[in-house]
Design a protein around this motif. Structure first.
Motif: not given
Ligand code: PHE
Length: 438
Positions: A7, A10-11, A89, A209
């Motif tokens: 979780a 980068l988000g 990613y 996300y």
């Molecule tokens: N949650 C991760 C983030 O915040 C992005 C992600 C999305 C990872 C979907 C795995 C699956 O960057």
């Protein structure tokens, strides 16, 4: 720890801080928490229920729960989308790796004009981003190759506490800078006049996300979770850690950005352009400290991206080992090569391939748009619909209470079930359609 690792990524660092500032500070955080609780958490639980009940990853799970059903073909989509995401990613993870090297080489103390143009020069170069993409994807594959317990869990168990410690140090440092209070004000001042439909949609999109939903990473991880583990507790725990980290990085990033007197941005621009400028400005008075903080910061970005990439990579490996009978080693090599190739195209789309566009999107943006705007939402819709409409209600209850051994008041279960059956699919359906019509 692994779930939180997926979780937190980068988000949390490059999007959440900006959204908070732009959409009304504490008012946005409040809406975000609501979106997490009422929309994203039910989807999280749906993935968890499918994963743990079937003991299989995306494709096999549907077949096990409803043998012969056509759902499994739809589920193939959720095997493809994490592969798509991990490819680009990894390019961004590569940039973080490159910037970590740059901070070790004191490159942010160069003349300001050079630091400002640094990202453009770096990302449009052919070799350096490709080498860094290879290192990042290699690290990801290396961790996954060691298996779920010895690789993913072991790595997450030490890296998550370290990640929290590092972001805490950066936050404290950042908030002690003169002028950081403007950043704090940007983040916390509740401004309900900025709350509208877009705010709510952004909060929902971000929580979706950020909790890694819709691509089956949570589903796959739960297929390894013991039958005694309380899904509700681990789901709430993951969401809470994710939010805490997002809030801490907001203070860390925005405190520094405002202290340096620059406009807050979002996405790659925030991390790879604004932040290096912050280190450049700070470095004029405190060169040693600013270099140490720069190293800590890019290490934080790198590790948080790595734990997310690992979860995405594992979905493909689980599919290849469980459904295609490959050994873990071969599955990892196969996925590494495929993701490296697609990632390389994404990386080159900032340089030699920049004129190759579909619509006005380069290859990188095309993959990102397809995955985050369409496939993820569609995947989330599919999961929650399956649990709400295809599985038996009693099976869902059984899974959430660990076979009746854990207490879950019936009214609370009914509420969660209602969210899974009606509210979540409706809301994601709306988000998906509004995404389609732009
Ligand atoms: N949650 C991760 C983030 O915040 C992005 C992600 C999305 C990872 C979907 C795995 C699956 O960057």
């Amino acid at each position: 720890m692994a779930m939180s690792g997926s979780a937190i990524g980068l988000g949390n660092i490059w999007r959440f801080p900006y959204l908070v500032g732009e959409y009304g500070g504490a008012a946005f955080v409040l809406i975000y928490i609501m979106a997490c609780l009422f929309i994203s958490l039910p989807i999280f639980l749906a993935e968890a229920v499918i994963g743990r009940r079937s003991g299989s990853s995306n494709f096999g799970a549907f077949n096990k729960l409803v043998p012969g059903s056509r759902w499994r073909w739809l589920a193939l989509l959720t095997v493809f989308s994490p592969f798509l995401i991990v490819s680009y990613y990894s390019v961004v993870g590569g940039w973080a790796t490159g910037y970590l090297f740059k901070s070790f080489a004191f490159e942010f103390s160069k003349p300001t004009t050079e630091v400002i143009g640094m990202f453009g020069t770096f990302s449009s170069n052919v070799w350096m981003p490709l080498i860094c993409h290879t290192i990042f994807l290699g690290l990801t594959a290396g961790i996954v190759a060691h298996g779920v317990k010895k690789g993913i869990e072991k790595f997450s168990n030490w890296s998550m506490p370290v990640l929290f410690l590092m972001i805490l140090i950066i936050m404290i440092y950042s908030l002690s800078l003169p002028g950081a209070e403007k950043g704090v004000e940007y983040l916390v001042k509740p401004d309900f006049s900025k709350v509208n439909g877009r705010t709510v949609a952004s909060a929902m999109g971000q929580s979706f996300y950020s909790l890694s939903l819709g691509v089956g990473t949570i589903l796959t991880y739960y297929s390894y979770v013991s039958k005694k583990e309380n899904i509700l507790v681990s789901g709430l725990g993951t969401a809470a850690f994710d939010l805490l980290f997002a809030i801490m990085s907001s203070f860390a990033v925005m405190g520094a950005v405002f202290a340096a007197g620059i406009e807050p941005g979002t996405g790659p621009g925030l991390i790879f352009e604004s932040i290096p400028f912050v280190f450049n400005t700070m470095g004029q008075q405190m060169p040693v400290i600013s270099s140490i903080v720069a190293i800590l910061f890019f290490l934080t970005v790198l590790i948080s991206a790595l734990t997310s990439a690992v979860s995405l990579f594992e979905v493909g490996v689980a599919y290849l080992t469980e459904e295609r009978g490959m050994s873990r080693r071969n599955a990892v090599i196969f996925e590494f090569v495929a993701a490296w190739l697609l990632g390389a195209l994404c990386s080159l789309s900032f340089g030699p391939l920049s004129s190759f566009k579909i619509g006005d999107l380069n290859i990188f943006s095309l993959c990102d748009t397809l995955a985050s705007n369409f496939f993820m939402t569609l995947g989330g819709f599919l999961f929650v619909l399956f649990v709400g409409w295809k599985m038996k209600r009693s099976d869902v209850y059984d899974e959430l209470t660990c076979g009746g051994t854990q207490r879950l008041p019936v009214c609370l279960f009914s509420f969660i079930y209602f969210l899974m059956r009606y509210v979540a699919p409706l809301v994601i359906g709306i988000i998906f359609i509004s995404g389609l019509i732009g």
